[in-house]
Design a protein around this motif. Structure first.
Motif, PDB file in Angstrom:
ATOM      1  N   PHE A 137       0.842  -1.199   0.000  1.00 20.12           N
ATOM      2  CA  PHE A 137       0.000   0.000   0.000  1.00 20.12           C
ATOM      3  C   PHE A 137       0.878   1.250   0.000  1.00 20.12           C
ATOM      4  CE2 PHE A 137      -2.967   2.899   2.535  1.00 20.12           C
ATOM      5  CZ  PHE A 137      -3.689   3.279   1.417  1.00 20.12           C
ATOM      6  N   SER A 138       1.932   1.219   0.783  1.00 22.37           N
ATOM      7  CA  SER A 138       2.873   2.349   0.829  1.00 22.37           C
ATOM      8  C   SER A 138       3.552   2.555  -0.526  1.00 22.37           C
ATOM      9  CB  SER A 138       3.924   2.113   1.924  1.00 22.37           C
ATOM     10  OG  SER A 138       4.836   3.174   1.966  1.00 22.37           O
ATOM     11  N   ASP A 139       3.983   1.457  -1.139  1.00 22.92           N
ATOM     12  CA  ASP A 139       4.623   1.544  -2.466  1.00 22.92           C
ATOM     13  C   ASP A 139       3.636   2.091  -3.505  1.00 22.92           C
ATOM     14  OD1 ASP A 139       6.923   0.481  -1.376  1.00 22.92           O
ATOM     15  OD2 ASP A 139       6.568  -1.545  -2.154  1.00 22.92           O
ATOM     16  N   LEU A 140       2.408   1.643  -3.431  1.00 22.03           N
ATOM     17  CA  LEU A 140       1.395   2.116  -4.360  1.00 22.03           C
ATOM     18  C   LEU A 140       1.157   3.615  -4.181  1.00 22.03           C
ATOM     19  CD1 LEU A 140      -0.743   1.414  -6.518  1.00 22.03           C
ATOM     20  CD2 LEU A 140      -2.317   0.877  -4.623  1.00 22.03           C
ATOM     21  N   ALA A 141       1.128   4.065  -2.932  1.00 21.68           N
ATOM     22  CA  ALA A 141       0.946   5.494  -2.647  1.00 21.68           C
ATOM     23  C   ALA A 141       2.064   6.318  -3.253  1.00 21.68           C
ATOM     24  CB  ALA A 141       0.855   5.726  -1.139  1.00 21.68           C
ATOM     25  N   GLU A 142       3.283   5.834  -3.172  1.00 19.01           N
ATOM     26  CA  GLU A 142       4.418   6.546  -3.766  1.00 19.01           C
ATOM     27  C   GLU A 142       4.288   6.639  -5.267  1.00 19.01           C
ATOM     28  OE1 GLU A 142       8.334   5.246  -2.610  1.00 19.01           O
ATOM     29  OE2 GLU A 142       7.722   5.041  -0.520  1.00 19.01           O
ATOM     30  N   GLU A 143       3.872   5.552  -5.909  1.00 15.11           N
ATOM     31  CA  GLU A 143       3.731   5.530  -7.365  1.00 15.11           C
ATOM     32  C   GLU A 143       2.622   6.448  -7.841  1.00 15.11           C
ATOM     33  OE1 GLU A 143       3.533   1.660  -9.195  1.00 15.11           O
ATOM     34  OE2 GLU A 143       4.877   0.853  -7.664  1.00 15.11           O
ATOM     35  N   VAL A 144       1.534   6.466  -7.112  1.00 12.74           N
ATOM     36  CA  VAL A 144       0.387   7.258  -7.525  1.00 12.74           C
ATOM     37  C   VAL A 144       0.610   8.712  -7.171  1.00 12.74           C
ATOM     38  CG1 VAL A 144      -2.097   7.622  -7.148  1.00 12.74           C
ATOM     39  CG2 VAL A 144      -1.187   5.316  -7.332  1.00 12.74           C
TER      40      VAL A 144
END
Length: 144
Positions: A137-144
């Motif tokens: 979820f954290s990685d996805l937040a960074e990408e988005v």
């Protein structure tokens, strides 16, 4: 424009009727009069809009060209299964069988409200979509 919030587990009866959760029902604008539009959403869910919000969504498609094959196909798929429905006196909606089959909804559904739409998921597909650990979820937040 309404800004819905919340996640609600629901039971669907054999006829495809489901009670709109009270916490969600009170968020639907009174001026909507219980008139809604349901259609196929992305990722195997259904999407429920007030009629006014549906009209705004469809207006976004007005810029697409019917002469362009991909745009034409998207318009057809987006509108496929779109159905007007009403919240009845018992607070229920009747989900068309064809849409129930598309979303693979059987007995258990999840109403997932965000923005100007309410997504209706089978419990199984909703759980699959939300199965992400904290690091992902954290990685996805960074990408988005």
């Amino acid at each position: 424009m309404p800004r819905y919030i919340g996640e609600y587990d629901c039971k669907v009866d054999a006829k495809g009727r489901v009670v709109v959760p009270a916490g969600l029902k009170k968020q639907i604008p009174k001026e909507a009069g219980g008139e809604m539009v349901i259609n196929r959403g992305f990722d195997k869910c259904l999407t429920l809009f007030t009629r006014a919000d549906w009209d705004k969504e469809v207006e976004k498609l007005d810029g697409l060209s019917t002469f362009n094959k991909k745009e034409r196909q998207f318009m057809r798929l987006f509108n496929s299964g779109a159905t007007e429905l009403s919240i009845d006196n018992a607070g229920r909606i009747l989900i068309p069988q064809r849409l129930m089959e598309y979303a693979e909804i059987e007995n258990d559904a999840v109403f997932y409200a965000w923005g100007n739409k309410i997504e209706i998921w089978s419990k199984k597909h909703h759980d699959e979509q939300m199965a992400i650990d904290a690091d992902e979820f954290s990685d996805l937040a960074e990408e988005v």
